[in-house]
Design an enzyme around this catalytic site. Structure first.
Site, PDB file in Angstrom:
ATOM      1  CG  ASP A  13      -1.803  -1.260   1.240  1.00 13.03           C
ATOM      2  OD1 ASP A  13      -2.305  -1.646   0.177  1.00 13.03           O
ATOM      3  OD2 ASP A  13      -1.910  -1.873   2.308  1.00 13.03           O
ATOM      4  CE  LYS A  16       2.875  -2.437  -4.364  1.00  8.70           C
ATOM      5  NZ  LYS A  16       2.666  -2.088  -2.958  1.00  8.70           N
ATOM      6  N   GLY A  40      -4.241  -4.520  -4.040  1.00  2.00           N
ATOM      7  CA  GLY A  40      -5.257  -3.515  -4.361  1.00  2.00           C
ATOM      8  C   GLY A  40      -4.532  -2.260  -4.774  1.00  2.00           C
ATOM      9  CG  HIS A  41      -1.728  -2.061  -7.255  1.00  2.00           C
ATOM     10  ND1 HIS A  41      -0.877  -2.708  -8.114  1.00  2.00           N
ATOM     11  CD2 HIS A  41      -1.306  -2.381  -6.007  1.00  2.00           C
ATOM     12  CE1 HIS A  41       0.020  -3.379  -7.410  1.00  2.00           C
ATOM     13  NE2 HIS A  41      -0.231  -3.210  -6.135  1.00  2.00           N
ATOM     14  CD  GLN A 220       0.939  -8.848  -2.452  1.00  2.00           C
ATOM     15  OE1 GLN A 220       1.707  -9.507  -3.124  1.00  2.00           O
ATOM     16  NE2 GLN A 220      -0.271  -8.569  -2.850  1.00  2.00           N
TER      17      GLN A 220
HETATM   18  P1  IMP Z   1      -2.284 -12.976   1.910  1.00  2.00           P
HETATM   19  O1  IMP Z   1      -1.316 -12.452   0.904  1.00  2.00           O
HETATM   20  O2  IMP Z   1      -3.719 -12.718   1.556  1.00  2.00           O
HETATM   21  O3  IMP Z   1      -2.003 -14.386   2.290  1.00  2.00           O
HETATM   22  O4  IMP Z   1      -2.052 -12.124   3.272  1.00  2.00           O
HETATM   23  C1  IMP Z   1      -0.843 -12.223   4.015  1.00  2.00           C
HETATM   24  C2  IMP Z   1      -0.525 -10.885   4.683  1.00  2.00           C
HETATM   25  O5  IMP Z   1      -0.142  -9.936   3.680  1.00  2.00           O
HETATM   26  C3  IMP Z   1      -1.683 -10.244   5.427  1.00  2.00           C
HETATM   27  O6  IMP Z   1      -1.156  -9.526   6.534  1.00  2.00           O
HETATM   28  C4  IMP Z   1      -2.269  -9.268   4.427  1.00  2.00           C
HETATM   29  O7  IMP Z   1      -2.946  -8.196   5.039  1.00  2.00           O
HETATM   30  C5  IMP Z   1      -0.999  -8.798   3.736  1.00  2.00           C
HETATM   31  N1  IMP Z   1      -1.229  -8.368   2.349  1.00  2.00           N
HETATM   32  C6  IMP Z   1      -1.448  -9.156   1.281  1.00  2.00           C
HETATM   33  N2  IMP Z   1      -1.580  -8.433   0.172  1.00  2.00           N
HETATM   34  C7  IMP Z   1      -1.414  -7.154   0.529  1.00  2.00           C
HETATM   35  C8  IMP Z   1      -1.415  -5.926  -0.202  1.00  2.00           C
HETATM   36  O8  IMP Z   1      -1.542  -5.883  -1.426  1.00  2.00           O
HETATM   37  N3  IMP Z   1      -1.222  -4.792   0.528  1.00  2.00           N
HETATM   38  C9  IMP Z   1      -1.011  -4.821   1.854  1.00  2.00           C
HETATM   39  N4  IMP Z   1      -0.993  -5.948   2.591  1.00  2.00           N
HETATM   40  C10 IMP Z   1      -1.198  -7.107   1.931  1.00  2.00           C
HETATM   41 MG    MG Z   2      -2.758  -1.949  -1.844  1.00  2.00          MG
END
Ligand code: IMP
Ligand code: MG
Length: 418
Positions: A13, A16, A40-41, A220
């Site tokens: 977040d 990007k 989520g972009h 991420q």
């Molecule tokens: P997962 O990728 O859904 O398995 O989540 C694993 C961890 O990464 C959790 O703490 C999510 O909140 C975090 N996470 C996954 N994708 C994102 C992202 O795009 N932005 C921020 N945090 C993320």
């Molecule tokens: Mg995001």
């Protein structure tokens, strides 16, 4: 030619999507190399807001080809929903969006497994986005996954049923219903066939030979990387520069500029350590002023000050050559802000590296005066208030990497090239 990379240096977040959208006119191709619909972009232009999960953020630029690379995990249902949303903006995605044949599919049961895993972890849950990311990558590593290329096979359904059965065995004690999602899933699989399915490594290496400019778009952030991140509170992919090589099929010597993006403060969604996290009014203020709610899950993002120790670590992991700072406007009018220059251990030892175990680590904070001016009015670095200029110099001096872009708002136009 080489592939430039843009990736997040914190827990995701960092903004990007916005920056890729801003940079994409310079590139012929934009590619996602890891992650999936957990991302989520957010992009804002012409007073319109778009949130992308799987589709690269170059999609709104007419002449940019967008690729979903081998290293991604793709849920066909979410993908087709996104395609429908973007098609409404008059863009024909079958022309400028290609899918790599070894991209792994997220099955309906992967989402159920994700929820089951989290339930079993109880209080120690990861705080996953619930999109099936962990189970999909687990199947990939255990040589059990379906690729996009497989949808063209005669026995695709049979392969699907085999994997589903393994999942159902694991989920015996759970009560759930995937029928409706499964029907949508197969309908979406059929529509995937309308897209150009490519061999990722051949595509990228040929494009480089032809002199095409390519940008790899991270999802991420480095501190969520499966290897480098705050394990086990991480996502399941290689978020760092190394993931570009495995995720697109290009060699390390094909990596060019690495743009590392960070927020002027820090946020985190989900569980896990966060040394500079704020539990006071300042934290609430950052959340409100920064609109810190997850673009994928709507969850409140945890907020804290910038962590220079973590930032330097992320720069080291990725070989960052250029820094991009976002959300600097959020600090305006704050009066002051802080940065963690070092950490203090529970034995009162001061350390200047990112340790494997962050438990009981406290930040050693330095206070800065913030600026009052409206940054949105600034068109170049020389328009920046003195305090922001000093802050930029401080970070550049500490990290030895130049800050080349400062983002002063969510809109495409609120971007200052330094
Ligand atoms: P997962 O990728 O859904 O398995 O989540 C694993 C961890 O990464 C959790 O703490 C999510 O909140 C975090 N996470 C996954 N994708 C994102 C992202 O795009 N932005 C921020 N945090 C993320
Ligand atoms: Mg995001």
């Amino acid at each position: 030619m080489k592939i430039d990379v843009l990736l997040g240096l914190q827990w995701g977040d960092e903004g990007k999507g916005k920056i890729v959208d801003v940079l994409s006119p310079k590139y012929d191709i934009v590619a996602r190399f890891q992650g999936g619909p957990n991302a989520g972009h957010t992009l804002i232009f012409n007073n319109q807001k778009y949130v992308l999960h799987l589709i690269p953020s170059g999609i709104f630029r007419e002449n940019t080809i967008n690729i979903i690379g081998d290293g991604v995990v793709l849920d066909p249902v979410i993908f087709m929903q996104e395609v429908s949303g973007i098609s409404k903006a008059g863009i024909d995605l079958t022309k400028n969006l290609f899918l790599a044949e070894k991209t792994n599919l997220i099955l309906p049961t992967h989402r159920i497994l994700d929820a089951a895993n989290e339930k079993e972890l109880g209080k120690s849950k990861i705080g996953s986005t619930g999109k099936g990311i962990g189970p999909a990558y687990t199947d990939k590593v255990s040589r059990n996954a379906l690729h996009i290329g497989d949808i063209l096979l005669q026995n695709f359904k049979e392969k699907y049923e085999n994997i589903k059965q393994k999942h159902l065995n694991r989920l015996k004690t759970y009560d759930f219903d995937i029928d409706e999602y499964e029907t949508k899933w197969f309908a979406a699989i059929d529509r995937l066939k309308e897209f150009n399915i490519i061999n990722s490594s051949n595509f990228f290496n040929n494009a480089l030979k032809e002199g095409k400019k390519i940008l790899a778009e991270g999802a991420q952030g480095t501190l969520l990387d499966i290897n480098a991140g705050t394990y086990p509170f991480v996502t399941s992919s290689t978020v760092s520069t190394a993931g570009v090589c495995t995720g697109l099929g290009v060699a390390p010597n094909k990596i060019g500029e690495v743009y590392g993006i960070f927020k002027a403060y820090t946020t985190r969604v989900g569980s896990g350590p966060f040394p500079t996290e704020l539990f006071d009014e300042d934290g609430k203020k950052l959340q409100e002023l920064g609109h810190e709610y997850g673009a994928t899950t709507g969850r409140e993002r945890r907020c804290g000050w910038l962590d220079l120790v973590a930032l330097k670590y992320a720069i080291q992991i990725n070989g960052v050559s250029k820094l991009i700072m976002t959300k600097s406007d959020v600090l305006e009018g704050f009066g002051y802000f802080k940065i963690s220059e070092r950490y203090k251990t529970n034995k009162n030892k001061i350390i200047n590296y990112f340790p494997n175990n962050l438990l009981n680590i406290k930040p050693v904070l330095k206070k800065f005066a913030s600026w009052k001016d409206d940054l949105k009015k600034c068109k170049s670095k020389k328009d920046f208030p003195q305090e922001l200029q000093e802050y930029i110099s401080y970070i550049e001096n500490e990290t030895k990497v130049p800050i080349t872009i400062v983002s002063t708002g969510a809109d495409r136009n609120e971007t200052v090239f330094c």
